[in-house]
Design an enzyme around this catalytic site. Structure first.
Site, PDB file in Angstrom:
ATOM      1  N   GLY A  24      -6.134  -6.055   4.091  1.00  0.00           N
ATOM      2  CA  GLY A  24      -5.852  -7.395   4.247  1.00  0.00           C
ATOM      3  C   GLY A  24      -6.672  -8.442   3.505  1.00  0.00           C
ATOM      4  CE  LYS A  39      -0.344  -0.986   4.731  1.00  0.00           C
ATOM      5  NZ  LYS A  39      -0.353  -2.696   4.874  1.00  0.00           N
ATOM      6  CB  VAL A  75      -7.243  -1.701   0.603  1.00  0.00           C
ATOM      7  CG1 VAL A  75      -8.371  -1.038   1.357  1.00  0.00           C
ATOM      8  CG2 VAL A  75      -6.390  -0.690  -0.168  1.00  0.00           C
ATOM      9  N   GLY A 113       1.533  -8.548  19.910  1.00  0.00           N
ATOM     10  CA  GLY A 113       2.006  -8.540  18.301  1.00  0.00           C
ATOM     11  C   GLY A 113       1.186  -7.972  17.468  1.00  0.00           C
ATOM     12  CE  LYS A 131      -4.107  -0.861   5.575  1.00  0.00           C
ATOM     13  NZ  LYS A 131      -4.188  -1.231   6.804  1.00  0.00           N
ATOM     14  CB  ILE A 159     -11.822  -7.250   3.805  1.00  0.00           C
ATOM     15  CG1 ILE A 159     -11.771  -7.650   5.295  1.00  0.00           C
ATOM     16  CG2 ILE A 159     -13.062  -6.728   3.541  1.00  0.00           C
ATOM     17  CD1 ILE A 159     -11.984  -6.253   6.130  1.00  0.00           C
TER      18      ILE A 159
HETATM   19  P1  NAP Z   1       7.859  -8.101   6.682  1.00  0.00           P
HETATM   20  O1  NAP Z   1       7.282  -9.242   7.673  1.00  0.00           O
HETATM   21  O2  NAP Z   1       8.529  -7.157   7.228  1.00  0.00           O
HETATM   22  O3  NAP Z   1       8.266  -8.954   5.437  1.00  0.00           O
HETATM   23  C1  NAP Z   1       9.013  -8.441   4.475  1.00  0.00           C
HETATM   24  C2  NAP Z   1       9.961  -9.308   3.889  1.00  0.00           C
HETATM   25  O4  NAP Z   1      10.700  -8.699   2.785  1.00  0.00           O
HETATM   26  C3  NAP Z   1      11.219  -9.624   4.949  1.00  0.00           C
HETATM   27  O5  NAP Z   1      11.423 -10.742   4.894  1.00  0.00           O
HETATM   28  C4  NAP Z   1      12.326  -8.903   4.440  1.00  0.00           C
HETATM   29  O6  NAP Z   1      13.598  -9.342   4.590  1.00  0.00           O
HETATM   30  C5  NAP Z   1      12.010  -9.001   2.874  1.00  0.00           C
HETATM   31  N1  NAP Z   1      12.817  -7.888   2.041  1.00  0.00           N
HETATM   32  C6  NAP Z   1      12.730  -6.615   2.446  1.00  0.00           C
HETATM   33  N2  NAP Z   1      13.283  -6.108   1.414  1.00  0.00           N
HETATM   34  C7  NAP Z   1      13.945  -7.087   0.852  1.00  0.00           C
HETATM   35  C8  NAP Z   1      15.033  -6.844  -0.333  1.00  0.00           C
HETATM   36  N3  NAP Z   1      15.472  -5.916  -0.961  1.00  0.00           N
HETATM   37  N4  NAP Z   1      15.278  -8.015  -0.779  1.00  0.00           N
HETATM   38  C9  NAP Z   1      14.717  -9.422  -0.343  1.00  0.00           C
HETATM   39  N5  NAP Z   1      13.906  -9.335   0.631  1.00  0.00           N
HETATM   40  C10 NAP Z   1      13.596  -8.231   1.200  1.00  0.00           C
HETATM   41  O7  NAP Z   1       6.438  -7.483   6.000  1.00  0.00           O
HETATM   42  P2  NAP Z   1       4.997  -7.995   5.942  1.00  0.00           P
HETATM   43  O8  NAP Z   1       4.157  -7.627   7.068  1.00  0.00           O
HETATM   44  O9  NAP Z   1       5.062  -9.397   5.429  1.00  0.00           O
HETATM   45  O10 NAP Z   1       4.551  -7.070   4.833  1.00  0.00           O
HETATM   46  C11 NAP Z   1       4.918  -7.250   3.456  1.00  0.00           C
HETATM   47  C12 NAP Z   1       3.834  -6.211   2.671  1.00  0.00           C
HETATM   48  O11 NAP Z   1       2.489  -6.780   2.616  1.00  0.00           O
HETATM   49  C13 NAP Z   1       4.119  -4.630   2.790  1.00  0.00           C
HETATM   50  O12 NAP Z   1       4.039  -4.179   1.738  1.00  0.00           O
HETATM   51  C14 NAP Z   1       2.980  -4.408   3.825  1.00  0.00           C
HETATM   52  O13 NAP Z   1       2.572  -3.116   3.743  1.00  0.00           O
HETATM   53  C15 NAP Z   1       1.854  -5.369   3.276  1.00  0.00           C
HETATM   54  N6  NAP Z   1       0.866  -5.856   4.134  1.00  0.00           N
HETATM   55  C16 NAP Z   1       1.150  -6.525   5.219  1.00  0.00           C
HETATM   56  C17 NAP Z   1      -0.022  -6.890   5.878  1.00  0.00           C
HETATM   57  C18 NAP Z   1       0.412  -7.460   7.418  1.00  0.00           C
HETATM   58  O14 NAP Z   1      -0.656  -8.131   7.858  1.00  0.00           O
HETATM   59  N7  NAP Z   1       1.646  -7.801   7.890  1.00  0.00           N
HETATM   60  C19 NAP Z   1      -1.163  -6.755   5.657  1.00  0.00           C
HETATM   61  C20 NAP Z   1      -1.500  -6.176   4.317  1.00  0.00           C
HETATM   62  C21 NAP Z   1      -0.378  -5.804   3.432  1.00  0.00           C
HETATM   63  P3  NAP Z   1      14.288  -9.132   5.933  1.00  0.00           P
HETATM   64  O15 NAP Z   1      13.528 -10.276   6.758  1.00  0.00           O
HETATM   65  O16 NAP Z   1      15.698  -9.599   5.700  1.00  0.00           O
HETATM   66  O17 NAP Z   1      14.176  -8.031   6.446  1.00  0.00           O
HETATM   67  N1  HSE Z   2      -0.569  -2.424  10.534  1.00  0.00           N
HETATM   68  C1  HSE Z   2      -1.809  -2.565   9.686  1.00  0.00           C
HETATM   69  C2  HSE Z   2      -2.808  -2.671  10.777  1.00  0.00           C
HETATM   70  C3  HSE Z   2      -1.613  -3.964   8.950  1.00  0.00           C
HETATM   71  O1  HSE Z   2      -2.871  -2.732  11.854  1.00  0.00           O
HETATM   72  O2  HSE Z   2      -3.985  -2.827  10.258  1.00  0.00           O
HETATM   73  C4  HSE Z   2      -1.066  -3.674   7.635  1.00  0.00           C
HETATM   74  O3  HSE Z   2      -1.939  -3.150   6.742  1.00  0.00           O
END
Ligand code: NAP
Ligand code: HSE
Length: 434
Positions: A139, A110, A137, A192, A210, A141
């Site tokens: 997650g 996003k 946007v 968490g 979003k 949903i």
């Molecule tokens: P995260 O847990 O921080 O995971 C990101 C991963 O990407 C990490 O393993 C990181 O590696 C790797 N990474 C980052 N830069 C890199 C690079 N240059 N080369 C190779 N690997 C790289 O993040 P996440 O929560 O999964 O979120 C990922 C995306 O989904 C984001 O755009 C976030 O906004 C979106 N999103 C997340 C959620 C959620 O609930 N978490 C919900 C909706 C959308 P390292 O471990 O080595 O840093």
């Molecule tokens: N940090 C966001 C939330 C999740 O608490 O809803 C990733 O979009």
């Protein structure tokens, strides 16, 4: 008759963090049904990570891991790239390079789409590729695809909702257990929900991104992150929540986008919402999006807005959509839907009802002085609550106004702040609705 071989679609994952790990698991869990469901098998051929050793424990076969983007980019058998790394750079460059190579892209990013969505769509259009982003946007949903497809027969008037789980969890704890903000944030961190740096969530930035994406899709006109007025929840107190409840309302961090005759309104701020509104009952880390269109009237989408498996659910839905498009030869069927160029309304011109909490001198005539100032700026008061007098000669007064232009409300508040009878304006919140 000879059995036809099942086509295999190779995909690459960029990132193996929370969402990446979820996507890997969901694709594995679908393995036995894919052939019947899609008419093809999806195989994750490569996973881009930074630390090969750390990632090895998360996969069945560590030979899929690589730290070379070029290896993925140059592999012509990989037709789908799933970007779940996050951040602007290098994610943007990788997506654009993948699209230029004719690969299809799914992204949950996003932060990137709310700022550079147009460039990414242009790149997808140029190569006839799919670029899908359902997970960006709310997650798990489904809301992007419903807006672009199921609700395409509407002129959308409003899209609003609770699009951040961390802040909804904090506000729920404040409302249900009387916690102050700092304690509720600590609990969200311990459990968490909140990230180590919770700024993007509690300051409303995550919700703002979003809202920009939702407004662009709903109103067919580009809205970027900078167009969204953003306020977070850090100033909300247990007292605000208690008064709101006395007035028949809850407090939620709402993202609101409205398509009005004089432009698009887009903002994120904590708002009072009547307890009878369906969004008032959306608690804990749940998200919900409420839409209003000229044909559908209203519809609400509810569920988990974040987390490993719910977010992966949305990402894998996009991957499967692309696989079906590849098999039917119809990729790029639904690209950018921003074919209008609507103006963005300045926040100072938006009309809202307000909830105001004042500390004032406890003496005759104070209310009259305050209402005189309100009248000067066209602020009409609809409800006033005053608690019992305090020993320090001060009183707390809570006011709800009718709809007033932000600019006028701000002028009235500036004058009241300077007046002798008001010692503090402790709370200024908008109230959702007419
Ligand atoms: P995260 O847990 O921080 O995971 C990101 C991963 O990407 C990490 O393993 C990181 O590696 C790797 N990474 C980052 N830069 C890199 C690079 N240059 N080369 C190779 N690997 C790289 O993040 P996440 O929560 O999964 O979120 C990922 C995306 O989904 C984001 O755009 C976030 O906004 C979106 N999103 C997340 C959620 C959620 O609930 N978490 C919900 C909706 C959308 P390292 O471990 O080595 O840093
Ligand atoms: N940090 C966001 C939330 C999740 O608490 O809803 C990733 O979009």
């Amino acid at each position: 008759m000879e059995k036809k071989e099942t086509p295999v679609i190779y995909a690459a994952l960029l990132g193996l963090g929370t969402v990446g790990t979820g996507v890997y698991k969901v694709i594995k869990s679908q393995e036995s049904e894919m052939e019947q469901k899609l008419g093809a098998k999806v195989v994750i051929k490569k996973i881009l990570v930074r630390n090969l050793e750390k990632a090895a424990a998360k996969v069945d076969d560590p030979s899929v891991l690589t730290n070379s983007w070029e290896e993925i980019r140059e592999d012509d058998t990989i037709s789908v790239v799933i970007e779940v790394m996050g951040g602007i750079s290098p994610a943007r460059a990788y997506i654009e390079e993948a699209l230029a190579k004719g690969k299809h892209v799914v992204s949950a990013n996003k932060d990137l789409i709310a700022v550079h969505g147009k460039e990414l769509f242009d790149a997808a259009h140029k190569s006839g590729s799919d670029f899908l982003f359902e997970a960006a946007v709310a997650g798990g949903i489904p809301i992007i695809r419903p807006l672009k497809q199921c609700l395409a027969g509407n002129h959308m008037q409003e899209v609003m909702g609770i699009v951040n789980g961390t802040t909804n969890f904090i506000l729920t704890k404040m409302a249900q257990e009387g916690m102050e903000f700092a304690d509720a944030l600590q609990l969200a961190t311990d459990l968490g929900y909140a990230e180590a740096d919770p700024t993007a969530d509690i300051e409303g930035l995550d919700a703002g991104r979003k809202v920009a994406i939702l407004a662009s899709v709903a109103f067919n006109s580009r809205v970027v992150f900078d167009d969204v007025h953003i306020e977070g929840i850090t100033k909300i107190t247990a007292s605000d929540i208690r008064y709101a409840r006395e007035m028949g309302c809850g407090i939620k961090l709402l993202g609101v986008a409205r398509n009005t005759e004089d432009g698009i309104e887009a903002y994120v701020c904590p708002m009072l919402i009547p307890s009878s509104h369906p969004l008032a009952t959306v608690n804990d880390s749940y998200n919900a999006v409420f839409v209003q269109g000229d044909a559908v009237e209203s519809a609400m989408f509810f569920g988990r807005g974040a987390g490993e498996m719910p977010t992966a659910s949305a990402v894998v839905g996009d991957v499967f959509d692309i696989v079906r498009n590849i098999l039917s030869g119809c990729c790029g069927r639904i690209g950018c839907t921003c074919y209008k160029n609507l103006p963005i309304k300045k926040m100072e011109d938006v009309n809202s009802r307000f909830f105001l909490r004042f500390q004032v001198e406890d003496r005759c005539g104070v209310l009259a002085e305050m209402t005189t100032v309100f009248a000067r700026y066209h602020v009409s008061v609809v409800q006033i609550v005053q608690e019992e007098s305090r020993k320090d000669g001060q009183a707390e007064i809570v006011v709800i106004t009718s709809r007033v232009r932000e600019k006028d409300m701000n002028r009235a508040l500036d004058e009241l702040r300077r007046s002798e009878c008001v010692s503090e304006i402790s709370g200024v919140l908008r109230v959702y609705g007419e």
